[in-house]
Enzyme design. Structure first.
Site, PDB file in Angstrom:
ATOM      1  N   SER A  25       4.571   0.730   0.686  1.00 47.26           N
ATOM      2  CA  SER A  25       4.218   2.081   1.085  1.00 47.26           C
ATOM      3  C   SER A  25       4.041   3.032  -0.087  1.00 47.26           C
ATOM      4  O   SER A  25       4.189   2.659  -1.243  1.00 47.26           O
ATOM      5  CB  SER A  25       5.254   2.675   2.037  1.00 47.26           C
ATOM      6  OG  SER A  25       6.462   2.890   1.327  1.00 47.26           O
ATOM      7  N   TYR A  58       0.670   2.529   3.452  1.00 45.18           N
ATOM      8  CA  TYR A  58       0.952   3.506   4.500  1.00 45.18           C
ATOM      9  C   TYR A  58       1.933   4.538   3.964  1.00 45.18           C
ATOM     10  O   TYR A  58       2.629   4.311   2.974  1.00 45.18           O
ATOM     11  CB  TYR A  58       1.494   2.816   5.761  1.00 45.18           C
ATOM     12  CG  TYR A  58       2.808   2.111   5.531  1.00 45.18           C
ATOM     13  CD1 TYR A  58       4.020   2.749   5.783  1.00 45.18           C
ATOM     14  CD2 TYR A  58       2.844   0.812   5.036  1.00 45.18           C
ATOM     15  CE1 TYR A  58       5.229   2.108   5.551  1.00 45.18           C
ATOM     16  CE2 TYR A  58       4.043   0.167   4.801  1.00 45.18           C
ATOM     17  CZ  TYR A  58       5.227   0.825   5.063  1.00 45.18           C
ATOM     18  OH  TYR A  58       6.416   0.191   4.819  1.00 45.18           O
TER      19      TYR A  58
END
Length: 127
Positions: A25, A58
């Site tokens: 991430s 993400y």
């Protein structure tokens, strides 16, 4: 028919840290997320202005006011602290609505402080 368009962008963000051992991430200051119209868990495409590398990951919400841009997991191999990156999100929009859709652009300084914010095609709003 639906088309895939730029939804929002944080321009000139500077990577503050990396954590290779994290699951993955990019951690982004929650204030920057709000200003850029991005949300936690949203998929992002990042471009490293220093080496041209592109990568997807993400969003994880970071502490408000921290100005943190931390790459986690394998993404930490794609940019080093101090590298300048562009962080982009995209949306699928009905083709008939696409011509009037305006992405949000957030431009930050070298310390990740918000400088300007605007919708594409509209006047800059200094922050």
């Amino acid at each position: 028919m639906r088309v895939h368009l730029l939804k929002s962008k944080i321009h000139n963000a500077v990577v503050t840290s990396g954590d290779l051992q994290y699951e993955g991430s990019i951690t982004i200051d929650s204030e920057l997320l709000d200003l850029a119209n991005m949300i936690p868990n949203e998929k992002v495409l990042c471009v490293n202005n220093n080496n041209g590398e592109r990568f997807e990951t993400y969003i994880i919400e970071g502490k408000a006011g921290s100005r943190e841009i931390q790459l986690n997991g394998a993404a930490a191999r794609c940019a080093l602290p101090g590298d300048e990156i562009i962080i982009m999100t995209f949306a699928e929009i009905e083709a008939r609505e696409a011509k009037s859709f305006k992405p949000m652009i957030l431009i930050v300084d070298k310390h990740n402080n918000p400088k300007r914010r605007h919708l594409v095609g509209e006047e800059d709003n200094p922050l």
